[in-house]
Design a protein around this motif. Structure first.
Motif, short mmCIF file in Angstrom:
data_model
loop_
_atom_site.label_atom_id
_atom_site.label_comp_id
_atom_site.label_asym_id
_atom_site.label_seq_id
_atom_site.Cartn_x
_atom_site.Cartn_y
_atom_site.Cartn_z
N ASP A 790 0.86 -1.19 0.00
CA ASP A 790 0.00 0.00 0.00
C ASP A 790 0.89 1.23 0.00
N LEU A 791 0.57 2.22 -0.85
CA LEU A 791 1.36 3.45 -0.95
C LEU A 791 0.52 4.59 -0.39
N LYS A 792 0.98 5.16 0.76
CA LYS A 792 0.30 6.29 1.38
C LYS A 792 1.35 7.32 1.80
N TYR A 793 1.13 8.56 1.31
CA TYR A 793 2.03 9.67 1.66
C TYR A 793 3.50 9.33 1.40
N GLY A 794 3.75 8.58 0.32
CA GLY A 794 5.11 8.26 -0.06
C GLY A 794 5.72 7.12 0.72
N LYS A 795 4.94 6.40 1.55
CA LYS A 795 5.46 5.28 2.33
C LYS A 795 4.82 3.98 1.83
N LEU A 796 5.62 2.89 1.89
CA LEU A 796 5.17 1.58 1.45
C LEU A 796 4.90 0.69 2.65
N ASN A 797 3.72 0.07 2.67
CA ASN A 797 3.35 -0.91 3.72
C ASN A 797 3.01 -2.22 3.04
N LYS A 798 3.77 -3.27 3.36
CA LYS A 798 3.59 -4.56 2.71
C LYS A 798 2.27 -5.20 3.13
N ARG A 799 1.51 -5.67 2.14
CA ARG A 799 0.21 -6.28 2.39
C ARG A 799 0.22 -7.79 2.11
N GLN A 800 0.91 -8.24 1.05
CA GLN A 800 0.77 -9.63 0.61
C GLN A 800 1.99 -10.01 -0.22
N ALA A 801 2.31 -11.31 -0.27
CA ALA A 801 3.37 -11.85 -1.13
C ALA A 801 2.77 -12.98 -1.98
N LEU A 802 2.97 -12.91 -3.28
CA LEU A 802 2.39 -13.88 -4.22
C LEU A 802 3.50 -14.80 -4.73
N ASP A 803 3.26 -16.12 -4.77
CA ASP A 803 4.33 -17.09 -5.03
C ASP A 803 3.99 -18.09 -6.12
N GLN A 804 3.19 -17.71 -7.11
CA GLN A 804 2.80 -18.66 -8.15
C GLN A 804 3.89 -18.87 -9.20
N HIS A 805 4.79 -17.90 -9.37
CA HIS A 805 5.89 -18.07 -10.32
C HIS A 805 6.98 -18.96 -9.71
N LYS A 806 7.65 -19.71 -10.57
CA LYS A 806 8.70 -20.64 -10.11
C LYS A 806 10.09 -20.12 -10.38
N ASP A 807 10.20 -18.94 -11.00
CA ASP A 807 11.52 -18.37 -11.29
C ASP A 807 11.39 -16.84 -11.25
N LEU A 808 12.47 -16.15 -11.58
CA LEU A 808 12.54 -14.70 -11.46
C LEU A 808 11.42 -14.01 -12.23
N VAL A 809 10.80 -13.00 -11.61
CA VAL A 809 9.75 -12.21 -12.25
C VAL A 809 10.40 -11.00 -12.91
N TYR A 810 10.18 -10.83 -14.23
CA TYR A 810 10.86 -9.80 -15.01
C TYR A 810 9.98 -8.60 -15.38
N THR A 811 8.66 -8.75 -15.40
CA THR A 811 7.82 -7.64 -15.87
C THR A 811 6.48 -7.67 -15.14
N LEU A 812 5.96 -6.45 -14.82
CA LEU A 812 4.68 -6.28 -14.14
C LEU A 812 3.92 -5.13 -14.80
N ASN A 813 2.60 -5.30 -14.97
CA ASN A 813 1.77 -4.26 -15.59
C ASN A 813 0.40 -4.23 -14.92
N PHE A 814 -0.01 -3.04 -14.42
CA PHE A 814 -1.35 -2.86 -13.87
C PHE A 814 -2.35 -2.59 -14.99
N MET A 815 -3.59 -3.11 -14.85
CA MET A 815 -4.70 -2.69 -15.70
C MET A 815 -5.33 -1.43 -15.12
N LYS A 816 -5.87 -0.56 -15.98
CA LYS A 816 -6.44 0.71 -15.53
C LYS A 816 -7.95 0.67 -15.40
#
Length: 1063
Positions: A790-816
């Motif tokens: 979560d991003l609030k006032y420029g600070k990051l608070n960890k909410r969750q960790a996702l582990d479905q990939h079995k190797d290094l994650v190279y790219t991420l894209n949000f839908m709008k």
């Protein structure tokens, strides 16, 4: 399927997948450096390959004492890029070590000794060797440890290597390692080449002598920088060798796994096909039967495409089995694809699938025959039912015919009786009909007079139509005046457009803009005042039109009154006609009653005749009985009988005469009836003429209504034009204010300041970062994990960790448009994630189709198309239906695809690759993407980005220049270059360039710098800010509104947040 799977199968699957991962990882390390310029060091264990490899990698050596107090050679400084050494010339090489020389642009591989590696590593080593041999162009240097002048063991190791790999010795480079005598290199090389000629009838391409170094002086002499460069030059000048793949003895596990899976698929599908054959259907289940055949046809096409070489459908075939889980399907496809090009014996799955396909074809043919039989059976049963129904109808019809015949016979009898009875009454009816004829003639004469009156009314209406035509002329004149007014309004609009163009020309001077703007506004207000005055005059004309309209409405009311009078007259005539009709029906009824009475009288006569006949018969009987006794009476009776016969004949003659008279009277009646019908037709024609006249009057009324509506429309149009001019003026003012605001924004400087207290430590590499549309959620990779913050006032608070990939994650894209995002990884998977009701992220779909790690992913604006690029050189297009499915693949790149970008119109796609090419890809009319242009660049690059629909930037690898290109219809031209900072001889990928339209800001990573570049109004570019890092391994992203810049670098191993400030 996993629960019932034996442990051995699971172990084999895991072992094969681990081997594939290791081999692909090693191949990835090779191809990231150089694809074709590869040198492999090969030799028996203990030949000193690792020592030579470490020397070529830049290692320095020293003499140390081992556990047995022997002096041995060892590394002076240990490093990850060097191989470990036991001491002396022995090594512990278990897996290949790779080093890329930037100076010589070659990769060198220290390969383990053949047949000397432990069994648990043998599979990976052999697989990697075969893959390197089949994929890359290689040069081989065979290392022999030989301390004396003659080949030890008569060079049997070299002979075995040549025999197994079928290499031509004349193309091979041989390194003699550990030579310890004092002979010169030239004589020694000539001597060894002579020995090779005697043994192999050929000499080696190159012979290199690497002498033994058992003292510090020899180390300084034989392992100097000059010796290293000389060794590199000799190896680089070696020839490329086409090498036979190594005979693999460790493929039994792979063979067992693939054959077992193939057998399971075959057994499951054939059982399914057999069940389909056995399954029984009735004639009432034909639709279900057809659907099952259609499903089998789809499966047949899938199997056929697999047989034809489309291996990507293997996952669909396994899904048909409905007994394999998703991980097992992915694993089987990976293993099968990996081993497909190894040996022919691994193609046995084709044979199994081919058997299934044959069985399926036979099954479909059998089911089609069965379907035809059922359809024919259904038709036969329908025909039987139809015949039974026809029989019933025929029986009913027969009964009806018999009944009708009886009725007809009875009716004929009755009609004969009626004809006899009606002869006497026709004269009375004829007299009555003549009376009716006279009365109808009187009625028709009255109607003719009424028609004359109607014609006079029609003449009056035609005169009124002439008046209306004159009114229409007046209306046309009014329309012409309106058109003149419209022309004036258009002239005013032209004046406004001229003012706009003058204002655009005067925009260059900032101080004079506001003065000229106010003057132009005053002019516009004056012109608007004049247009308002003209509109007042226009309103006056409209008032006159309305007065004329009222007059026309009055005339219309008069016409309507006349129309009502005509309708009332018509109603009166109709009532009189109805009364006459009723009188006629009464007369007809009276005649019918008289006919009925006459028929009854005739019936009475017939009854009397029948009584006479009966009496006659009785008399004849009595005469026969009493013939002798009453002879005289008989004569008298005969006389009477004779008289009766005469009377009967007379009656018959009279009946015939009456019949003739009746026929003649009926003819007269028919002719009179026809005359009456003709009169009726004439009357109906006159009625139709009246209706047409009434319709014409209605048509005139409609015309008047349409003219009124047209006048209203014209008034509305004029009012809308006025409103439009007002809106245009307001829009012009608004656009002008926006332009001034944009000029002010562009004049402001943007600086990104580091929020030092908000950084987060992370040791695992973070190759990808993404920020959602409202800057509330950040996702960042951590190895194979995806951390959600979560991003609030420029600070990051960890909410969750996702582990479905079995190797290094190279790219991420949000839908709008939705709470979803997409990830791509080195494990060749694309995963679509969604937020559930508990605001937790779960994966929606795993997409498999690439055969290399995924480096870039792109979404279109509608978010119904995913475009992905991979190290396998392909660009894939995924279309959203019920699930994301492959739509198209472009495979024209010959190396890694690093970045993709769409323009604003979403009709052009650009890509850059390790093959030093930029592709311009366009979408055609049938939504297929086609490579329109291929641009060859001097230096490949990792980043490119569209600025607008036709301009894009391209960043060459580790160059201190950014190139700007422009796309034309036929060519793409480099129009300018911009000097930027790099600060390094190398640069890493996975930080895509991004252009923020609202701030005219381009974020471009180059080397160990992030360059923030702005675009001016005149199209020129300048560097707004540079952010320097201590390492070129920098990854990150910028938010869509340009507010936050989030990065991770290898030097600090921190996720850092920078906030933009306008100065």
């Amino acid at each position: 399927m996993d629960q019932n799977q034996p442990p051995r199968d699971q172990q084999i699957q895991d072992r094969l997948l681990n081997a594939i991962d290791m081999v692909e990882k090693q191949l990835g390390n090779i191809t990231t450096n150089n694809l074709n310029n590869i040198i492999i060091l090969i030799g028996k264990t203990g030949s000193g390959k690792s020592t030579i490899f470490n020397f070529l990698c830049g290692a320095k050596f020293q003499i140390i004492q081992d556990q047995d107090e022997k002096e041995v050679l060892d590394l002076l400084v240990e490093s990850d890029q060097f191989q470990k050494m036991k001491g002396g010339l022995d090594s512990t090489t278990k897996f290949p070590k790779i080093y890329y020389s930037q100076q010589y642009q070659h990769s060198i591989i220290d390969y383990p000794g053949f047949n000397d590696t432990e069994k648990k590593d043998q599979l990976e080593i052999q697989l990697l060797f075969n893959k390197i041999v089949t994929i890359h162009q290689i040069k081989i240097a065979y290392v022999i440890y030989n301390a004396i002048d003659q080949f030890q063991n008569k060079a049997e190791d070299l002979q075995e290597f040549i025999r197994e790999t079928e290499i031509d010795l004349s193309k091979l480079t041989v390194i003699i390692n550990g030579y310890c005598k004092n002979r010169s290199d030239e004589k020694l090389i000539a001597d060894f080449q002579q020995q090779l000629k005697q043994k192999f009838q050929k000499s080696a391409l190159k012979m290199i002598i690497q002498r033994d170094a058992d003292t510090q002086e020899k180390i300084e002499k034989y392992f100097s920088e000059e010796s290293r460069n000389k060794l590199w030059l000799n190896l680089v000048q070696s020839e490329v060798i086409q090498m036979k793949r190594y005979e693999l003895n460790a493929y039994k596990d792979a063979d067992y796994y693939i054959s077992k899976k193939s057998y399971e698929i075959q057994k499951i599908l054939i059982d399914y096909i057999d069940k389909q054959k056995i399954k029984q259907y009735t004639i009432f289940q034909l639709e279900e039967f057809k659907k099952n055949i259609e499903e089998l046809d789809k499966k047949k096409t899938t199997l056929k495409s697999f047989i034809d070489g489309n291996i990507n459908v293997l996952n669909q075939i396994m899904n048909y089995c409905d007994q394999f889980n998703e991980d097992e399907i992915i694993a089987t496809q990976r293993i099968y694809l990996f081993f497909l090009d190894s040996e022919n014996e691994f193609r046995q799955m084709d044979n199994y699938i081919r058997d299934v396909y044959k069985n399926l074809v036979l099954c479909i043919e059998f089911l089609n025959i069965k379907l035809q039989f059922l359809e024919e059976l259904r038709k036969a049963e329908d025909r039987i039912l139809q015949i039974q129904e026809e029989k019933k109808t025929m029986k009913n019809e027969k009964r009806e015919v018999e009944d009708n015949l009886k009725k007809v016979q009875n009716e004929l009898k009755l009609k004969n009786d009626e004809l006899i009875n009606t002869k006497e009454n026709f004269q009375n009816q004829i007299f009555e009909l003549r009376k009716i004829k006279d009365e109808t003639q009187l009625i028709l004469n009255g109607q003719l007079n009424e028609n004359k009156n109607l014609q006079e009314i029609i003449i009056k209406l035609e005169q009124e139509l002439v008046i209306q035509k004159e009114n229409e002329k007046m209306l046309n004149e009014i329309r012409l005046e309106k058109q003149e007014l419209n022309h004036k309004i258009q002239e005013q609009l032209m004046i406004i457009q001229d003012l706009k163009s003058e204002q655009q020309r005067l925009d260059q001077k900032n101080k004079e803009i506001e003065k000229q703007y106010s003057n132009n506004v005053e002019k516009l207000e004056n012109s608007l005042d004049s247009t308002i005055e003209e509109l007042k005059e226009f309103k006056k004309i409209n008032m006159e039109i309305q007065e004329e309209k009222r007059k026309l409405e009055d005339q219309l009311s008069i016409v309507k009154g006349q129309h009502k009078e005509i309708e009332s007259d018509l109603k009166i005539s109709r009532k009189e006609f109805d009364q006459q009709k009723e009188e006629f029906q009464l007369l007809k009824n009276i005649s019918n009653t008289q006919i009925q009475r006459q028929s009854q009288e005739i019936d009475d006569l017939n009854q009397q005749i029948q009584k006479l006949k009966q009496e006659k018969e009785q008399l004849s009987k009595q005469m026969k009985k009493q013939e002798d006794e009453y002879y005289v009476e008989k004569k008298q009776f005969r006389d009477n009988d004779f008289q009766l016969q005469k009377s009967l004949q007379n009656v018959q003659q009279k009946n015939e005469e009456l019949q003739k008279e009746l026929n003649s009277k009926t003819r007269d009646l028919n002719s009179r009836n026809n005359e009456f019908q003709d009169l009726k037709k004439q009357f109906s024609n006159s009625q139709n003429e009246l209706k047409t006249k009434i319709d014409e009057v209605k048509h005139l009324e409609n015309k008047l209504k349409t003219t009124e509506e047209q006048n209203r429309d014209q008034l509305n149009k004029s009012n809308s034009l006025l409103e439009k001019t007002k809106r245009d003026n307001e829009e012009y003012k608004r656009l002008k204010e926006q332009e001034i605001q944009q000029i002010k924004l562009r004049s402001l400087q943007i600086r990104f300041q580091l929020l030092e207290n908000n950084s987060i430590k992370q040791q695992n590499p973070c190759y990808a970062v993404a920020i959602n549309k409202d800057n509330s959620i950040v996702i960042a990779s951590s190895g194979n994990l995806i951390n959600v913050y979560d991003l609030k006032y420029g600070k990051l608070n960890k909410r969750q960790a996702l582990d479905q990939h079995k190797d290094l994650v190279y790219t991420l894209n949000f839908m709008k448009q939705s709470n979803m995002f997409i990830s791509g990884s080195h494990d060749q998977l694309i995963i679509v994630w969604q937020m559930n009701q508990d605001k937790q992220w779960t994966y929606q779909q795993k997409i498999f189709g690439h055969y290399g790690s995924i480096r870039c992913i792109l979404l279109n604006n509608e978010e119904d198309l995913i475009i992905s690029g991979s190290v396998d050189g392909s660009i894939k297009f995924w279309e959203k239906q019920s699930k994301w499915t492959i739509q198209q693949t472009i495979t024209e790149h010959t190396d890694y695809v690093y970045q993709l970008c769409l323009n604003e119109k979403q009709d052009k796609l650009i890509s850059c690759s390790d093959d030093s090419q930029i592709f311009i890809i366009q979408q055609n009319y049938d939504k297929k993407w086609i490579v329109k242009q291929k641009i060859t660049v001097d230096k490949y690059g990792y980043r490119l980005c569209f600025i607008n629909n036709n301009q894009f930037t391209f960043q060459p690898y580790a160059q201190e220049q950014l190139h700007i290109y422009e796309i034309n219809d036929s060519k793409t031209i480099k129009i300018k270059s911009l000097n930027i900072k790099c600060g390094s001889l190398s640069c890493d990928d996975l930080f895509p360039s991004k252009y923020i339209q609202s701030k005219s800001l381009l974020v471009n990573k180059n080397g160990q710098y992030i360059n923030l570049i702005r675009k001016k109004e005149n199209g020129e570019f300048f560097v707004e800010q540079t952010i320097e890092f201590d390492d070129d391994s920098v990854y990150g992203s910028i938010s869509d509104d340009g507010q936050y810049l989030i990065t991770w670098d290898n030097a600090t191993q921190e996720i850092q947040i920078r906030n933009s400030q306008e100065l």
